[in-house]
Design an enzyme around this catalytic site. Structure first.
Site, PDB file in Angstrom:
ATOM      1  N   HIS A 129      -5.872   9.523  -9.126  1.00  0.00           N
ATOM      2  CA  HIS A 129      -5.346   8.645 -10.177  1.00  0.00           C
ATOM      3  C   HIS A 129      -5.649   9.233 -11.551  1.00  0.00           C
ATOM      4  CE1 HIS A 129      -4.031   4.581  -8.551  1.00  0.00           C
ATOM      5  NE2 HIS A 129      -4.295   5.277  -7.457  1.00  0.00           N
ATOM      6  N   SER A 156       3.069   2.245  -1.940  1.00  0.00           N
ATOM      7  CA  SER A 156       4.476   2.007  -2.280  1.00  0.00           C
ATOM      8  C   SER A 156       4.912   2.780  -3.517  1.00  0.00           C
ATOM      9  CB  SER A 156       4.702   0.512  -2.517  1.00  0.00           C
ATOM     10  OG  SER A 156       3.927   0.072  -3.629  1.00  0.00           O
ATOM     11  N   GLY A 157       3.948   3.251  -4.303  1.00  0.00           N
ATOM     12  CA  GLY A 157       4.268   3.909  -5.572  1.00  0.00           C
ATOM     13  C   GLY A 157       4.131   2.980  -6.763  1.00  0.00           C
ATOM     14  N   LYS A 158       3.488   1.834  -6.561  1.00  0.00           N
ATOM     15  CA  LYS A 158       3.395   0.848  -7.643  1.00  0.00           C
ATOM     16  C   LYS A 158       2.538   1.345  -8.803  1.00  0.00           C
ATOM     17  CE  LYS A 158      -0.295  -1.804  -5.322  1.00  0.00           C
ATOM     18  NZ  LYS A 158      -0.414  -0.874  -4.168  1.00  0.00           N
ATOM     19  N   ALA A 175       0.841  -1.198   0.000  1.00  0.00           N
ATOM     20  CA  ALA A 175       0.000   0.000   0.000  1.00  0.00           C
ATOM     21  C   ALA A 175       0.878   1.250   0.000  1.00  0.00           C
ATOM     22  CB  ALA A 175      -0.915  -0.009   1.222  1.00  0.00           C
ATOM     23  N   ASP A 202      -5.191  -2.097 -13.190  1.00  0.00           N
ATOM     24  CA  ASP A 202      -4.921  -1.716 -11.809  1.00  0.00           C
ATOM     25  C   ASP A 202      -6.196  -1.941 -10.996  1.00  0.00           C
ATOM     26  OD1 ASP A 202      -3.864  -0.652  -9.527  1.00  0.00           O
ATOM     27  OD2 ASP A 202      -3.400   1.317 -10.357  1.00  0.00           O
TER      28      ASP A 202
END
Length: 404
Positions: free
Chosen positions: A272, A234-236, A232, A302
């Site tokens: 987003h 993390s920048g993924k 969570a 995503d």
């Protein structure tokens, strides 16, 4: 046509003077970069930077034969001293063409930011497009039916959408050698820089590199299937978006759907959408198999964790009794279908998923079931992807990459 990159950094150079950041701290020796300047066939100099004569000498070239010096952007700070013997530096008005005595033809390309881009055609017919820092072509300047540029020098990392526009118009083709210039301290040098450039189908080269236009060299080919894992925040998702930001069209597949009345969730979705390019199209669905089977632009999915939540809902897999009777079988069939679709797809696809199993063990059987099934799904999808990344604290580590 022969191009020598006397520098490949931003106008401030790299490291930036008096900047204490981590990227500047390691940009020393071979990782340092002078401000971008390009010597074309020893006769045309695009941008004039401090130490140009010395930079040319280090690259094995003299500036004595330069017949034209052209600037692409406003040069802030102290004036750059013109080396003795060089013609006065200037800029070509947008849309105008200039014939250089060396046989090169130069056309000024209008930009959407302060500065001028230059399209250079050599005596041998080779074609170069050189864009200023932070600049992208204003509108479509590519003539229909005209072949793509042989080489493009652009601010690939600072303005990836510029490359997307050029690809959409046909100005950049599969064989175009795209070289990232005006490199700044936003991306650390070394493997991180190479990875970011490769994702855009571009490459970065050291100062002093000479490129022969038309000479065959392998063009970076972004992996067709990429899985981006991370915890969570993390920048993924940002990392996944970066991998497709230079494509002219992308379908963003949101598996989370809408949650009526949940203001916090709506805010997340809004953030987003705001950071995605305007040319991207959003589809909200968990029916991934048909999308993967279709022809079309790249997909950014995503995320798989939310897809699995929906799949478990459909299978009734949260209930222990249903799970034992039919839920496990139904969920297995649905996940097998997704894995097979990832294996068979011909589209470029980037999938995002949560990495699980490193934290607290869930207190309920259904929670542990979800954790276990997501771990298995991640492993199976990773097995079908050419490229797998793990993002921790905004830093991407390569777990799997194509050979070469």
């Amino acid at each position: 046509m022969e191009l020598t990159l006397l520098g490949t950094g931003t106008p401030e150079g790299l490291p930036r003077p008096d900047c204490p950041c981590a990227a500047c701290a390691v940009s020393v020796g071979g990782w340092s970069r002078a401000a971008t300047a390009v010597l074309v066939d020893g006769a045309l100099l695009l941008d004039l930077t401090p130490g140009a004569v010395l930079a040319g000498a280090r690259a094995g070239h003299s500036l004595a034969g330069v017949r034209q010096v052209l600037l692409t952007h406003p040069h802030d700070g102290p004036a750059v001293e013109l080396p003795p013997g060089l013609p006065a530096a200037g800029r070509v008005p947008d849309g105008r063409e200039l014939a250089v005595i060396s046989g090169h033809r130069v056309r000024a390309v209008p930009m959407d930011a302060p500065g001028t881009g230059y399209e250079v055609t050599g005596p041998d017919g080779g074609r170069l497009l050189y864009l200023p820092p932070g600049g992208a072509p204003a509108g479509t300047n590519h003539v229909t039916g005209q072949r793509p540029y042989d080489v493009v020098l652009a601010d690939v990392l600072g303005r990836p959408e510029a490359l997307a526009r050029l690809r959409a118009s046909g100005a950049v083709g599969p064989a175009t050698d795209v070289i990232a210039v005006h490199l700044d301290h936003d991306v650390a040098p070394g493997r991180e820089l190479e990875r970011r450039c490769a994702a855009a189908g571009a490459r970065a080269v050291p100062d002093g590199t000479t490129v022969t236009v038309g000479e065959y060299r392998p063009v970076p080919d972004p992996p067709r299937r990429t899985l981006v894992l991370g915890g969570a925040r993390s920048g993924k998702s940002v990392e996944a978006e970066r991998r497709l930001e230079s494509f002219p069209e992308v379908v963003y597949v949101a598996t989370g759907g809408t949650r009526n009345g949940d203001a916090e969730w709506a805010q997340r979705i809004g953030l987003h959408r705001e950071r995605r390019p305007g040319s991207w199209r959003t589809v909200e669905t968990c029916e991934l198999v048909p999308l993967l089977a279709e022809e079309g632009p790249p997909l950014l999915i995503d995320c798989l964790a939310l897809w699995l939540t929906d799949a478990m809902d459909r299978a009734g897999a949260w209930d222990d009794a249903v799970w034992a009777e039919s839920g496990q079988r139904k969920l297995g069939e649905r996940t097998a279908g997704l894995v097979a679709a990832v294996r068979a797809t011909r589209r470029h696809v980037v999938l995002v998923s949560n990495e699980v199993g490193s934290g607290v063990v869930p207190a309920t059987a259904s929670g542990r079931r979800f954790r276990d099934e997501l771990g298995r799904l991640n492993a199976r999808v990773a097995g079908q992807c050419e490229h797998v990344l793990l993002v921790v604290a905004g830093q991407a580590s390569v777990l799997k990459e194509p050979p070469g």
